[in-house]
Design a protein around this motif. Structure first.
Motif, PDB file in Angstrom:
ATOM      1  N   UNK B 216       0.852  -1.193   0.000  1.00  0.00           N
ATOM      2  CA  UNK B 216       0.000   0.000   0.000  1.00  0.00           C
ATOM      3  C   UNK B 216       0.889   1.245   0.000  1.00  0.00           C
ATOM      4  N   UNK B 217       1.409   1.641   1.169  1.00  0.00           N
ATOM      5  CA  UNK B 217       2.296   2.811   1.141  1.00  0.00           C
ATOM      6  C   UNK B 217       3.696   2.421   0.677  1.00  0.00           C
ATOM      7  N   UNK B 218       4.132   1.195   1.011  1.00  0.00           N
ATOM      8  CA  UNK B 218       5.438   0.677   0.598  1.00  0.00           C
ATOM      9  C   UNK B 218       6.608   1.429   1.227  1.00  0.00           C
ATOM     10  N   UNK B 219       6.342   2.146   2.334  1.00  0.00           N
ATOM     11  CA  UNK B 219       7.425   2.885   2.983  1.00  0.00           C
ATOM     12  C   UNK B 219       7.625   2.457   4.438  1.00  0.00           C
ATOM     13  N   UNK B 220       7.061   1.319   4.814  1.00  0.00           N
ATOM     14  CA  UNK B 220       7.269   0.844   6.186  1.00  0.00           C
ATOM     15  C   UNK B 220       6.281   1.419   7.169  1.00  0.00           C
ATOM     16  N   UNK B 221       5.060   1.634   6.726  1.00  0.00           N
ATOM     17  CA  UNK B 221       4.097   2.274   7.612  1.00  0.00           C
ATOM     18  C   UNK B 221       2.840   1.448   7.856  1.00  0.00           C
ATOM     19  N   UNK B 222       2.344   0.702   6.844  1.00  0.00           N
ATOM     20  CA  UNK B 222       0.980   0.192   6.999  1.00  0.00           C
ATOM     21  C   UNK B 222       0.854  -1.289   7.336  1.00  0.00           C
ATOM     22  N   UNK B 223       1.834  -2.110   6.977  1.00  0.00           N
ATOM     23  CA  UNK B 223       1.734  -3.525   7.340  1.00  0.00           C
ATOM     24  C   UNK B 223       0.897  -4.374   6.393  1.00  0.00           C
ATOM     25  N   UNK B 224       0.461  -3.808   5.254  1.00  0.00           N
ATOM     26  CA  UNK B 224      -0.320  -4.573   4.289  1.00  0.00           C
ATOM     27  C   UNK B 224       0.496  -5.734   3.724  1.00  0.00           C
ATOM     28  N   UNK B 235       7.893  -7.547   6.928  1.00  0.00           N
ATOM     29  CA  UNK B 235       7.215  -6.624   6.024  1.00  0.00           C
ATOM     30  C   UNK B 235       8.009  -6.562   4.730  1.00  0.00           C
ATOM     31  N   UNK B 238       9.982  -3.162   3.544  1.00  0.00           N
ATOM     32  CA  UNK B 238      11.237  -2.703   4.161  1.00  0.00           C
ATOM     33  C   UNK B 238      12.180  -3.843   4.524  1.00  0.00           C
TER      34      UNK B 238
END
Lengths: 467, 270
Positions: B216-224, B235, B238
């Motif tokens: 989803x965000x692909x920056x280490x924030x959402x855990x999708x 994850x 990251x």
């Protein structure tokens, strides 16, 4: 003026609001604002100011409201706070300025948050009368280049203040728009995106350049920023990877972290699927684990997406719930069910990997633990299983791992990965500062703003000492 | 905005786009990916950087139509543009001298191997590439790989081209002929990567698989994009995208990657 009661902000009726994403609280009318402002006793010690992380002259702006000088009140707030329309909506005033108000002893503190919001919204509705002066033009000779990483509450605040100090500020954001958690986390019905856009425009008007779709650490490394001529860097990359419970079934389809669920809905507009193409699926029964503000946002969003039953599962009691009282009340009015003293044990799924049910256990409160809250203890034999389609885990998150991962020389706390800073918000890497939830943040928007503000002042001192 | 400079249709449903992305290319390394959003209404979808030109500031991506967003991307032509390209993302592939490396690409997954093959050759490795697909049309980049690798083996499920069979058959043949293999790198559909991992397990040759979790965000924030590796939640944005194949819970990820199938169909009808 003791005979005037504390004014209540009008809110939309629960029946109308619980199925859409329009803002719930409507804000004071000018008459209400003036009435409320007149309740302020202008006491000498100004205890309210001690409760404000960004140091607003609270009695100062309230006095101007009482005189109906709303433009002056806006200017007064903006001396200290770059984002008043946001703070007026999402700050936990009841544990900050309003908690300290002398009238709080009689349970009727001045509604400082609602007044701040009123002034900010009034200013937006009356362009040219408040502080929309071109500060960018006022600063002719900009000094050193400073990079700010992350356009959330900490970054926006630091960038705005650094621009006011006269630096050339570039604000780098990895997502496609500003706000960080204010955009992907807090739903439209609590903080409309137009408000966020408006406050972002103000920050830009101060001379801040915002560059989107740049992930510092990957697109440009922190070392690379210095090579590109930036003399100092502020890292405000905020919260990161979500915590999970560690119970069986957490990776089943239909289990979301709060961040994923809210990002799908708020940032990617999944509530307008399929016009917007990012999906979210919730089914009929939604259980949200946790009782902080984020959990309340999740459960109220789930209700608005059409969940028949949306409930909070929390292992402690209502007393210990960390969410703001107003948020819990609003959720209750909208038909949210609360299962306090209940701990999830496992989530069960179908052979297709989809969530079907959740098994919980009842808890009771024992002695106080290290946090000072009474420790929840399991009640033997109280396990039960209930059908659910969606589980949202809203029990907090760690700091974003990316910059420490990609930058040599930025020390983190081995226990939790938080970036370690000194009293001036400087990390172990020279010229690199950090604040907000990437450090030992307090997890609130205003605390991150306070850190951004103090870090900007520290960066100014640091750069002046260099020359 | 990121202009499309060049488009090549590799097969009916597979297109290659060369796109302007000067900021992405500066730090991009083999094995990394980008997240693109075509326009305001689109999803954020991950795509591997399968080639790059640092001087011209372009990256090349290969896209197979699988749903709404990939179909929309495949319909782009030179002169069109993509609204957002974020990257490079993910940990770069480990590039060093391993010895003999077998690189296995399934279908469009072959695209992900290209920059890595090049870098591994430069690092002095002997590289054997196995390209597999359902049929001849879906074998992509064969000529390019032939120009880079020491040996290229092609397999198709239906025998319409190369050896009839699966990439695992070709791998088993390499074992049979006594090839001393120091490392296996694999990218393709999850069932294929799972099968390659199981074929390799008795030999205990180190194997890297590149996971394609839903980001989803692909920056280490959402855990999708979480997946289970060595019994722990990791994850892929990251911590990955590459993981030790022997430790990956493929079955779980297979199910997780189907979690929006119904919605994906709905989006296709719009």
């Amino acid at each position: 003026m003791a005979n005037i009661p504390r004014q209540k902000q009008p809110c939309r009726e629960p029946s109308g609001r619980s199925r859409d994403f329009k803002e719930v609280a409507l804000g004071f009318t000018p008459e209400q604002a003036v009435l409320e402002a007149k309740r302020c006793m202008s006491c000498k010690k100004k205890p309210c100011c001690n409760g404000c992380p960004v140091g607003i002259d609270i009695p100062g702006f309230i006095e101007l409201i009482a005189k109906r000088d709303f433009a002056g009140a806006a200017r007064k707030i903006k001396e200290r706070n770059n984002l008043p329309a946001i703070c007026g909506r999402v700050c936990p005033q009841e544990i900050q300025c309003e908690f300290n108000c002398v009238l709080a002893a009689r349970k009727e503190p001045i509604a400082i948050g609602a007044l701040e919001r009123f002034v900010a919204d009034w200013e937006a509705d009356h362009p040219g009368q408040g502080d929309r002066v071109n500060v960018a033009a006022a600063v002719k000779d900009r000094g050193a280049k400073v990079a700010v990483v992350g356009a959330g509450p900490a970054g926006l605040t630091a960038a705005a203040d650094l621009a006011k100090y006269g630096y050339m500020v570039t604000l780098f954001e990895s997502l496609t728009s500003s706000g960080g958690v204010l955009r992907y986390g807090i739903p439209e019905f609590r903080l409309p995106k137009t408000i966020l856009d408006r406050e972002t425009e103000y920050v830009k008007s101060l001379g801040v350049e915002i560059r989107y779709n740049i992930l510092i650490g990957r697109t440009i490394t922190v070392e690379g920023l210095f090579k590109d001529g930036y003399r100092a860097v502020f890292i405000g990359t905020g919260a990161g990877l979500p915590n999970f419970l560690g119970i069986p079934g957490e990776n089943l389809n239909g289990v979301y972290s709060a961040n994923e669920f809210l990002t799908r809905v708020n940032l990617m507009h999944a509530y307008e699927f399929p016009v917007y193409k990012t999906p979210v699926r919730i089914g009929e029964r939604v259980a949200v684990v946790g009782a902080g503000n984020t959990a309340m946002d999740c459960v109220r969003v789930a209700k608005r997406l059409g969940a028949k039953d949306a409930m909070i599962i929390y292992r402690r009691s209502a007393r210990e719930a960390p969410a703001r009282r107003a948020e819990i009340e609003h959720a209750g009015e909208e038909g949210i069910e609360f299962r306090f003293l209940t701990a999830p044990l496992s989530i069960e799924g179908s052979d297709k990997g989809e969530v079907r049910s959740m098994t919980c256990m009842k808890m009771e409160l024992g002695e106080a633990d290290s946090s000072g809250r009474r420790r929840p203890l399991p009640v033997k034999g109280s396990e039960y299983t209930m059908p659910v389609d969606t589980v949202i885990i809203a029990i907090g998150q760690g700091p974003n791992p990316l910059i420490p991962l990609t930058t040599k020389g930025i020390n983190t706390d081995p226990k939790n990965g938080e970036v370690v800073v000194d009293k001036d918000y400087m990390t172990s890497m020279k010229g690199v500062f950090a604040g907000g939830d990437i450090t030992v943040g307090e997890g609130t928007v205003i605390a991150a703003m306070g850190a951004g503000k103090r870090a900007a002042a520290a960066i100014d001192r640091y750069l002046k000492a260099l020359t | 905005m990121h202009s499309v400079i060049e488009k090549t249709v590799l097969a009916g449903s597979i297109s290659m786009l060369k796109v302007e992305a000067p900021m992405v290319v500066r730090e991009a390394k083999p094995g990394q990916f980008v997240v693109v959003r075509l326009d305001e209404f689109s999803e954020r979808i991950p795509l591997t950087i399968c080639d790059m030109d640092k001087d011209k500031g372009t990256i090349t991506m290969i896209i197979q139509e699988a749903g709404r967003s990939t179909k929309d991307l495949c319909s782009l032509n030179p002169g069109d543009s993509i609204m957002d390209v974020l990257g490079p993302l993910g940990n770069p592939s480990q590039i060093k001298k391993f010895g003999t490396v077998v690189m296995i690409g399934g279908g469009v997954g072959s695209a992900e191997l290209l920059t890595v093959v090049r870098a591994l050759k430069e690092a002095g490795n002997r590289v054997i590439t196995i390209l597999g697909a359902r049929n001849r049309d879906l074998i992509i980049l064969e000529e390019t790989f032939r120009g880079l690798a020491d040996e290229v083996i092609v397999t198709t499920d239906d025998g319409s081209y190369g050896d009839k069979g699966l990439v695992t058959d070709a791998l088993a043949n390499l074992f049979k002929r006594g090839e001393k293999i120091d490392r296996i790198i694999c990218c393709g559909p999850l069932p294929m990567m799972r099968a390659v991992t199981e074929t390799s397990r008795p030999k205990a040759i180190p194997i890297t698989v590149s996971l394609n979790a839903i980001l989803l965000d692909a920056t280490g924030m959402c855990g999708s994009c979480r997946c289970t590796v060595a019994g722990k939640t990791r994850f892929s944005c990251v911590d990955g995208p590459e993981f030790d194949g022997y430790q990956v819970d493929f079955d779980e990820l297979l199910l997780r990657n189907k979690r929006f199938l119904g919605e994906e169909k709905k989006a296709m009808d719009v």
